[in-house]
Design an enzyme around this catalytic site. Sequence first.
Site, PDB file in Angstrom:
ATOM      1  N   GLY A  74       0.837  -1.207   0.000  1.00 29.63           N
ATOM      2  CA  GLY A  74       0.000   0.000   0.000  1.00 29.63           C
ATOM      3  C   GLY A  74       0.868   1.250   0.000  1.00 29.63           C
ATOM      4  O   GLY A  74       1.801   1.349   0.773  1.00 29.63           O
ATOM      5  N   SER A 134       2.887  -8.030  -4.895  1.00 33.01           N
ATOM      6  CA  SER A 134       3.289  -9.025  -5.891  1.00 33.01           C
ATOM      7  C   SER A 134       3.153 -10.448  -5.360  1.00 33.01           C
ATOM      8  O   SER A 134       3.820 -10.827  -4.402  1.00 33.01           O
ATOM      9  CB  SER A 134       4.746  -8.767  -6.300  1.00 33.01           C
ATOM     10  OG  SER A 134       5.208  -9.781  -7.158  1.00 33.01           O
ATOM     11  N   ASP A 139      -0.770   1.398   8.423  1.00 31.17           N
ATOM     12  CA  ASP A 139      -1.280   0.516   9.483  1.00 31.17           C
ATOM     13  C   ASP A 139      -0.433   0.578  10.767  1.00 31.17           C
ATOM     14  O   ASP A 139      -0.904   0.214  11.827  1.00 31.17           O
ATOM     15  CB  ASP A 139      -1.327  -0.938   8.982  1.00 31.17           C
ATOM     16  CG  ASP A 139      -2.181  -1.068   7.736  1.00 31.17           C
ATOM     17  OD1 ASP A 139      -3.035  -0.202   7.505  1.00 31.17           O
ATOM     18  OD2 ASP A 139      -1.977  -2.040   6.978  1.00 31.17           O
ATOM     19  N   ARG A 147     -26.834  12.995  16.770  1.00 35.69           N
ATOM     20  CA  ARG A 147     -26.741  11.644  16.224  1.00 35.69           C
ATOM     21  C   ARG A 147     -25.511  10.934  16.754  1.00 35.69           C
ATOM     22  O   ARG A 147     -24.580  11.578  17.233  1.00 35.69           O
ATOM     23  CB  ARG A 147     -26.561  11.705  14.701  1.00 35.69           C
ATOM     24  CG  ARG A 147     -27.814  11.877  13.923  1.00 35.69           C
ATOM     25  CD  ARG A 147     -27.461  12.009  12.457  1.00 35.69           C
ATOM     26  NE  ARG A 147     -28.660  12.045  11.635  1.00 35.69           N
ATOM     27  CZ  ARG A 147     -28.661  12.384  10.351  1.00 35.69           C
ATOM     28  NH1 ARG A 147     -27.539  12.736   9.762  1.00 35.69           N
ATOM     29  NH2 ARG A 147     -29.781  12.368   9.659  1.00 35.69           N
ATOM     30  N   GLU A 207     -11.312  -1.472  10.854  1.00 39.35           N
ATOM     31  CA  GLU A 207     -11.881  -2.247   9.740  1.00 39.35           C
ATOM     32  C   GLU A 207     -11.837  -3.750  10.008  1.00 39.35           C
ATOM     33  O   GLU A 207     -12.689  -4.508   9.564  1.00 39.35           O
ATOM     34  CB  GLU A 207     -11.160  -1.928   8.424  1.00 39.35           C
ATOM     35  CG  GLU A 207      -9.696  -2.346   8.394  1.00 39.35           C
ATOM     36  CD  GLU A 207      -9.034  -2.186   7.023  1.00 39.35           C
ATOM     37  OE1 GLU A 207      -9.718  -1.881   6.034  1.00 39.35           O
ATOM     38  OE2 GLU A 207      -7.802  -2.376   6.952  1.00 39.35           O
TER      39      GLU A 207
END
Length: 321
Positions: A11, A73, A128, A163, A223
Amino acid sequence: MQKMAILCSGGDVSGMNAALKRFVEYTKQQQITPYFVSGGYEGLIDGKIKEADYSDVAGIITRGGTIIGSARSKRFMEPRYRAQAAANLEKHGIQALVVLGGEGSFKGMQKLSQESSLAFAGIPATIDNDIAGTEYSLGVDTALNIIKCAIDAVRDTASSFERAFVIETMGRECGYLALVSALTSGAEMCLTPEVPYNLSTYASRFLKEKQEGRSYFLAVVSEALQNTETIRHWFEETIGIEARSVVLGHTQRGGNPTVHDRLMASRFVTHAVDGLLAGKKRSVVCYNDGGFNHKSIDEIAFQPYRLNADLLRMAQEYNRA
Ligand code: F6P
């Protein structure tokens, strides 16, 4: 040593271009000819190697991403392609390679370094921040600042509309981005893979706080947990507040690099090149306790990353009754 190459793998992160600029300028200062490999290990296998010059790096320091491209790769995991990659470097007379990348990239580097006489230096580069052995990886600060702006903006509408917002951050299996963002944005909830959470504990606290006047909530979730929508429903059904979710996705990976990432790019590259010139052949440049050190690739690749104890303690506090 007369020729050195650099590539970006995995990334992309903001700060890679600043690193490429420093690489060209610093190697030239040391009378070394710099080379770029385009498209990560894929490009290395396919021989996409070219000499780099000042004109290639003029004006790139402000840009996110990487001007030489990056890739993940699969072929590089196969010995025959790694041999092809090494042969391509040898063809150009390149004796050393700097790799900017994350955990997967270092696994590839470790394998190639066992099979060839080329020298390698790794530079941790992943939003990360999940690389064992280093407290900091290039790109993390820019990603955190993008998340900060996004959460600050969401807070405005959360407060105006009373909210709850559930904001999903990247980070793969690592909760660093979510945790640091939650702490620095003043979120009420933070869910990461490192810390088990209990929704009933959160419910008792939030219902009490709501009765006492809290009118909106911000939750940051990693995530990795894949529970953003579940948590949004939980806010509506259990806490009784209208809720929306925001998945920040790839916005976290690009953008104008922060001062910290520009500076860290320069410092990482300087240490990588110096290490290679000093004869280090299989090292990763790590940043710990305010300074740089070289660690063997074997200490880094295939090792699990752990959040530092201080942060972990604060992550656990989110789950308090
Ligand atoms: O490793 C960086 C990262 O952005 C992770 O946070 C995320 O899970 C992944 O890459 C996304 O990968 P891709 O860009 O291939 O979708």
